[in-house]
Design an enzyme around this catalytic site. Structure first.
Site, PDB file in Angstrom:
ATOM      1  N   ASP A   1      42.960  29.423  36.178  1.00 27.75           N
ATOM      2  CA  ASP A   1      44.120  30.240  36.554  1.00 27.75           C
ATOM      3  C   ASP A   1      43.804  31.732  36.392  1.00 27.75           C
ATOM      4  O   ASP A   1      43.641  32.230  35.276  1.00 27.75           O
ATOM      5  CB  ASP A   1      45.304  29.850  35.664  1.00 27.75           C
ATOM      6  CG  ASP A   1      46.593  30.551  36.054  1.00 27.75           C
ATOM      7  OD1 ASP A   1      46.554  31.429  36.930  1.00 27.75           O
ATOM      8  OD2 ASP A   1      47.637  30.212  35.476  1.00 27.75           O
TER       9      ASP A   1
ATOM     10  N   TRP B   1      45.944  33.910  38.123  1.00 30.61           N
ATOM     11  CA  TRP B   1      47.170  34.409  38.749  1.00 30.61           C
ATOM     12  C   TRP B   1      48.335  34.485  37.760  1.00 30.61           C
ATOM     13  O   TRP B   1      49.437  34.843  38.134  1.00 30.61           O
ATOM     14  CB  TRP B   1      47.577  33.492  39.910  1.00 30.61           C
ATOM     15  CG  TRP B   1      46.520  33.346  40.950  1.00 30.61           C
ATOM     16  CD1 TRP B   1      46.307  34.151  42.042  1.00 30.61           C
ATOM     17  CD2 TRP B   1      45.499  32.337  40.997  1.00 30.61           C
ATOM     18  NE1 TRP B   1      45.228  33.709  42.755  1.00 30.61           N
ATOM     19  CE2 TRP B   1      44.704  32.589  42.146  1.00 30.61           C
ATOM     20  CE3 TRP B   1      45.169  31.253  40.195  1.00 30.61           C
ATOM     21  CZ2 TRP B   1      43.616  31.797  42.499  1.00 30.61           C
ATOM     22  CZ3 TRP B   1      44.085  30.460  40.543  1.00 30.61           C
ATOM     23  CH2 TRP B   1      43.322  30.743  41.683  1.00 30.61           C
ATOM     24  N   ASP B   2      48.119  34.115  36.496  1.00 27.94           N
ATOM     25  CA  ASP B   2      49.186  34.062  35.497  1.00 27.94           C
ATOM     26  C   ASP B   2      50.243  33.043  35.888  1.00 27.94           C
ATOM     27  O   ASP B   2      51.444  33.288  35.787  1.00 27.94           O
ATOM     28  CB  ASP B   2      49.822  35.449  35.298  1.00 27.94           C
ATOM     29  CG  ASP B   2      50.642  35.527  34.006  1.00 27.94           C
ATOM     30  OD1 ASP B   2      50.574  34.584  33.205  1.00 27.94           O
ATOM     31  OD2 ASP B   2      51.353  36.533  33.819  1.00 27.94           O
ATOM     32  N   PHE B   3      49.784  31.862  36.309  1.00 27.67           N
ATOM     33  CA  PHE B   3      50.669  30.766  36.677  1.00 27.67           C
ATOM     34  C   PHE B   3      50.916  29.831  35.497  1.00 27.67           C
ATOM     35  O   PHE B   3      51.007  28.618  35.652  1.00 27.67           O
ATOM     36  CB  PHE B   3      50.077  29.962  37.836  1.00 27.67           C
ATOM     37  CG  PHE B   3      50.203  30.622  39.180  1.00 27.67           C
ATOM     38  CD1 PHE B   3      51.192  31.550  39.437  1.00 27.67           C
ATOM     39  CD2 PHE B   3      49.336  30.298  40.206  1.00 27.67           C
ATOM     40  CE1 PHE B   3      51.313  32.145  40.682  1.00 27.67           C
ATOM     41  CE2 PHE B   3      49.435  30.890  41.454  1.00 27.67           C
ATOM     42  CZ  PHE B   3      50.428  31.808  41.695  1.00 27.67           C
ATOM     43  N   ASP B   4      50.995  30.397  34.288  1.00 33.07           N
ATOM     44  CA  ASP B   4      51.196  29.567  33.106  1.00 33.07           C
ATOM     45  C   ASP B   4      52.481  28.756  33.203  1.00 33.07           C
ATOM     46  O   ASP B   4      53.381  29.064  33.977  1.00 33.07           O
ATOM     47  CB  ASP B   4      51.218  30.433  31.846  1.00 33.07           C
ATOM     48  CG  ASP B   4      52.250  31.551  31.921  1.00 33.07           C
ATOM     49  OD1 ASP B   4      52.772  31.811  33.015  1.00 33.07           O
ATOM     50  OD2 ASP B   4      52.526  32.161  30.887  1.00 33.07           O
TER      51      ASP B   4
END
Length: 807
Positions: free
Chosen positions: A461, A463-466
C-alpha cells in the site's frame, strides 16, 4: 436615464471580452496539452461578441446566442443530459445570456420593432435553459433504485446478533454491541411518526478549539458517540474530557479532565469511551475506560468520575512504555478502547507520513481490573506475543490499528483493522512483515493475543488505504438456509469484503486483478495485482475522465480540465511518482472510520460514502527542503525537537528520498474537480449480494465556498464523515454530511423522511436508547470537523417524540 442605460451594453461587452480572453488563453493551454479545442474556439467567439457589443453592433447578440447554442451541443455530446455536469458548462453562460436579453441591453443594439421580439425570444430561450439545467440536476438527485430491486422483508429468525448486546434498550458499546452493527431493536420511532421528532434536551460541553489551536491549523473534531448504561450517557470531548449525563434530561452528573498535554497534537479527537463491570468485591465496580491525548489509559468510577485507584498507577497506565522515542504528538488513541470479557484491547494513532521508524503499531490488551498488561501483539517479532526483555522496545514503524475494533466473544476473537507501515507513499524500505500486514484485517485471540488469521485488502500500500475501522459482524443466512458466522469489511477503496469470521476465508469471491505498475518512484516497487471483491457490489467510483471534470463556473471547470491533463492518472491504484498524480479513491476513502451499519432482520448493510479525489505531488526531499516545505531532521537519535511541517498536507517522509504533498483536487473557487454526487447512502442486500437502493445524501448548503458556511443548498450529495445507525422501527439516522443536518431515512426505500438543522457539523455517529421516561431518544454530538471544514461547536443534542398529552 437613456445615457445610463446606453452604457450597460458597453460594460457588459467588456465583461464578455474578459471572459472570452480568459477562455481563449486557458483553452489554448488545454489544446496544447492535447485536450478539447472547444474553450479556445468559444473564447474567440465570446471575445468577438463582447467587442461587437462594446461598439453597439447587433451582431454581438446573435454571435453570443450562436456560441451558447454551440456550447449546449458540445456539452450534451460530452456528458449527455446529466444536469450536474451541464451546470458548470451552461449555467453561467445562460445567466449572462439572460442578462443580454434584457431590454436595456437589446434596445441600444437592435433598432425598431425587432428589439422587443428578439428580447422576448432570447429571454425565453435562456430562461428555459436555466430551468432545464436545474431540473436535470434535481432529477438526478432523486432516489435511484438500482435495477428497481425491492428491499428484503425482515426475517424474525435473523434478529439475533453475533455478540452480546446487553439490554435491548441500552447502547453499551460504540456500535451498541461488540459486533459493531450499530443496530438498535427499538421501534417507538417509525417512518409514520419520525416527522414529529423534536429536540428533547441539549448539553454544551464547553470544549472548543483554542485561539492558538485555530491559528496553528490544528484539526479539531467532535466525533464522539456516547455510550448509554442504565440512565447515564458517557462521552468524551476532543480535549479528552469525559462527561457523564443523565440520559433522560441531559443534566451533567460529573466531568473528568485527564490533564493531557495536547500542545503538540495536530489532531484533536475522541470517538468514545468503554464500559466495564468489575467482579463482585472489587473497588470501582462500574468503570469507564478511556484514554488521554498524551497516550495514557485510565479507568474512572462510572458513578463519581474519579480515577479508580486500584487500576494501574492511581487510575492511569502509560501507553508509551517500551515504545522507544515518542516525541509529543506522535502517538495517541483517537478511537475508543474495546472492552470484551476480561480484556481492554487497543492500538493507537501515529503521526502519519512523517518518517520511517515511527512508534510501534503494537496492539495491546490490559486487565480491566488491575490495569496490568495482559498481552502485546507485535507483528515485527518472531513470536509476536512473547514478553519483551528488560530494555527491549516494540518494533518501530509497524502497521498500527487506530480505528474501532469489533469482537466475537463466542469465538474468543477480536478483529483489528491495520493501517500502513509509515511512511504512507513510499514503500521501498518496508520489511517483509510490513508487506504482509499493511492494510490487513487481523483476528487475534482475546485471551492470549495469538493470531488466528489475517486477510490483506491492499498489497504494498503506497496510497494510505489503511483499514480505518473493524468489520461489521453478521450471522448470515446462506442460500442453502444455513447460518454462517460472517463479517463485512468496508474499505477506503469502496471494496466490500465478505469473510467467514472464523477463518478469514472469503465467502464472496475475491479476484486478483492487474493494476498499474509503472513507473514507481525510484527505489520503490509496486504490486502487480490487487484484490477485488468481485462477489460483492462495489462502492468504488467510476474512473475519472477529462470530459467529466467539474467546477463552479466554466473557468473553474476548464482549470480542473487543465490540471487533469497536466497530472498523471491511470485509474485505480495510480502510483505516486515524481510530479503530480491524481488519487481516486484517496486516503479519505469511499468509506472512512465510520464503517457501515447492519439491519440484521433484513440482512441489509447500510453505508454512507464520499467521493473526493486528491492530488499527490511527490518530490525529492532536498527539493522540498529548498522550497521551505520541510526542514532537515537528523533522525530519532537526535535530541533536537522534531521539525513539524507548517502545512499539514506536507508529508516529509524523513528517512526516504521523497516528500509528498497531498491535497483535495479542487478548482479555482475551491469547488471539487469531480462531478456530483459527492456523497451517497447505499443499502446492500447481503443475502443476494446486490445494491437495493442508493441515493445522494446532503446538499451544498454549507460547502464553504470562499471559506464561508453559506451556499445555495443544491442536492448534489455532499462529503460526509461519521456513521449511520439503524433501528427496529425501520429507520436510518445519520448526521455526517457537510451541510450540518441530522436526517432520518426509510431503511426499505431510502426515502428521506425527516431532518433537523444542527448548530455545528454532525461528524459523529449517532446513537439511540430508551430513557427512564419510556421515550426513545436519538442523540448526536454536533461539534464539527476541522478536516471537513464544518462549523465547530460543542453541542450534544437529544431528539424524541413529544410526551403523551403533547407536553
Amino acid at each position: 436615464m437613456s445615457r445610463r442605460i446606453s452604457w450597460l451594453p458597453s460594460i457588459t461587452g467588456a465583461l464578455i471580452v474578459l471572459l472570452g480572453l480568459l477562455l481563449l488563453g486557458l483553452g489554448a493551454w488545454l489544446a496544447f496539452l492535447g485536450g478539447t479545442w472547444y474553450y479556445l474556439l468559444a473564447g474567440i467567439a465570446l471575445a468577438i461578441s463582447g467587442a461587437l457589443m462594446v461598439r453597439c453592433h447587433a451582431a454581438a447578440l446573435l454571435l453570443y446566442l450562436l456560441t451558447f447554442v454551440g456550447t449546449v451541443a458540445w456539452s450534451v455530446h460530452e456528458v449527455g443530459l446529466d444536469g450536474w455536469q451541464l451546470l458548470p458548462r451552461l449555467f453561467a453562460l445562460a445567466l449572462l445570456g439572460l442578462w443580454c436579453a434584457m431590454p436595456w441591453i437589446v434596445r441600444p443594439l437592435v433598432r425598431g420593432r425587432q428589439a422587443a421580439a428578439f428580447s422576448i425570444a432570447t429571454a425565453l430561450l435562456y430562461s428555459g435553459a436555466i430551468a432545464g439545467i436545474l431540473w436535470a440536476g434535481w432529477h438526478a438527485s432523486e432516489l435511484r433504485f438500482v435495477q428497481h430491486n425491492p428491499a428484503p422483508a425482515p426475517a424474525a429468525s435473523m434478529v439475533s446478533t453475533p455478540a452480546e448486546a446487553g439490554p435491548a434498550t441500552q447502547w453499551r458499546h460504540y456500535g451498541r454491541t461488540l459486533a459493531g452493527e450499530r443496530y438498535a431493536p427499538l421501534a417507538q420511532i417509525t417512518p409514520a411518526n419520525v416527522g414529529d421528532l423534536k429536540p428533547a434536551w441539549r448539553y454544551d460541553t464547553g470544549d472548543l478549539p483554542t485561539a492558538k489551536e485555530t491559528s496553528a491549523g490544528r484539526e479539531f473534531n467532535f466525533e464522539a458517540t456516547p455510550i448509554q448504561v442504565d440512565n447515564r450517557l458517557y462521552l468524551c470531548t476532543p480535549h479528552r474530557h469525559v462527561i457523564a449525563l443523565d440520559a433522560t434530561t441531559g443534566k451533567q452528573l460529573w466531568r473528568f479532565d485527564p490533564q493531557g498535554n495536547t500542545s503538540a497534537n495536530e489532531y484533536l479527537a475522541c470517538r468514545g469511551v468503554a464500559y466495564f463491570t468489575a467482579p463482585p468485591g472489587q473497588p470501582c465496580p462500574r468503570r469507564i475506560i478511556g484514554t488521554s491525548a498524551d497516550a495514557r489509559l485510565f479507568a474512572l468510577d462510572a458513578d463519581t468520575g474519579r480515577p479508580c485507584a486500584s487500576f494501574g498507577n492511581h487510575g492511569f497506565v502509560s501507553l508509551t512504555d517500551q515504545m522507544g522515542p515518542v516525541p509529543p504528538g506522535f502517538h495517541f488513541i483517537t478511537s475508543q478502547p474495546l472492552v470484551a470479557g476480561n480484556r481492554i484491547v487497543l492500538g493507537g494513532w501515529v503521526y502519519d507520513n512523517q518518517a520511517t521508524g515511527e512508534p510501534s503499531g503494537v496492539v495491546r490488551a490490559y486487565d480491566p481490573v488491575s490495569g496490568a498488561l495482559a498481552w502485546a501483539w507485535d507483528l515485527g517479532r518472531t513470536d509476536p506475543t512473547a514478553p519483551l526483555a528488560p530494555g527491549e522496545t516494540y518494533t518501530r514503524g509497524t502497521p498500527n490499528g487506530w480505528g474501532t475494533y469489533t469482537a466475537d466473544p463466542a469465538l474468543g476473537l477480536v478483529y483489528v483493522p491495520l493501517g500502513n507501515a509509515t511512511p504512507d507513499y513510499f514503500g521501498g524500505l518496508r520489511r517483509p512483515f510490513d508487506e504482509a500486514y499493511s492494510s490487513a484485517l487481523v483476528a487475534l485471540d482475546l485471551e492470549t493475543g495469538k493470531e488466528r488469521w489475517h486477510f490483506q485488502t491492499v498489497h504494498h500500500d503506497v496510497w494510505d488505504f489503511d483499514l480505518p475501522i473493524g468489520p461489521t459482524l453478521v450471522d448470515l443466512r446462506a442460500r442453502d438456509g444455513k447460518i454462517v458466522p460472517a463479517l463485512v469489511q468496508t474499505t477506503k477503496t469502496g471494496q466490500l469484503y465478505l469473510l467467514d469470521r472464523r477463518t478469514g476465508k472469503p465467502l464472496a469471491p475475491v479476484e486478483e486483478r492487474p493494476v498499474p505498475t509503472d513507473p514507481a518512484l525510484p527505489g520503490d516497487h509496486l504490486a502487480a495485482t490487487q484484490p477485488y471483491s468481485v462477489g460483492m457490489p462495489s462502492l468504488s467510483p467510476a474512473k475519472l475522465d477529462a470530459r467529466h471534470t467539474w467546477g463552479a463556473t466554466p473557468v473553474d471547470q476548464l482549470w480542473c480540465r487543465i490540471q487533469f491533463r497536466r497530472a498523471t492518472y491511470h485509474g485505480d491504484y495510480t502510483p505516486p511518482m515524481l510530479g503530480t498524480t491524481i488519487a481516486y479513491p484517496a486516503f479519505d476513502g469511499v468509506v472512512d472510520w465510520q464503517g457501515a451499519s447492519l439491519d440484521p432482520a433484513r440482512q441489509l448493510l447500510i453505508a454512507n460514502t464520499s467521493y473526493i479525489p486528491f492530488t499527490v505531488k511527490a518530490m525529492r526531499a532536498q527539493e522540498a527542503i529548498r522550497q521551505g516545505l520541510m526542514k532537515p531532521w537528523a533522525g530519532w537519535g537526535s535530541r533536537a525537537p522534531y521539525p513539524k511541517p507548517r502545512d499539514f498536507s506536507v508529508g516529509p517522509q524523513h528517512g526516504t528520498p521523497y516528500a509528498v504533498i497531498v491535497k483535495p483536487w479542487l478548482g479555482l473557487l475551491q469547488a471539487p474537480c469531480n462531478p456530483p454526487p459527492w456523497g451517497k447512502l447505499v443499502a446492500v442486500d447481503l443475502r443476494e449480494r446486490r445494491i437495493v437502493w442508493e441515493r445522494p445524501i446532503g446538499t451544498t448548503r454549507d460547502m464553504n465556498i470562499f471559506g464561508t458556511h453559506t451556499n445555495v443548498p443544491l442536492p448534489t450529495g455532499i462529503f460526509n464523515i461519521g456513521g449511520n445507525i439503524v433501528t427496529g422501527g425501520g429507520l436510518i439516522f445519520i448526521g455526517a454530511t457537510a451541510d450540518d443536518y441530522l436526517r432520518a431515512f426509510d431503511v426499505t426505500t431510502g426515502k428521506e423522511l425527516w431532518k433537523a438543522r444542527l448548530p455545528a457539523g454532525g461528524q459523529a455517529t449517532p446513537m439511540t436508547y430508551l430513557g427512564q421516561d419510556g421515550r426513545q431518544y436519538v442523540v448526536i454530538c454536533a461539534g464539527g470537523h476541522g478536516g471537513l471544514r464544518t462549523r465547530s461547536g460543542d453541542a450534544v443534542i437529544a431528539y424524541a417524540l413529544p410526551r403523551a398529552g403533547g407536553s
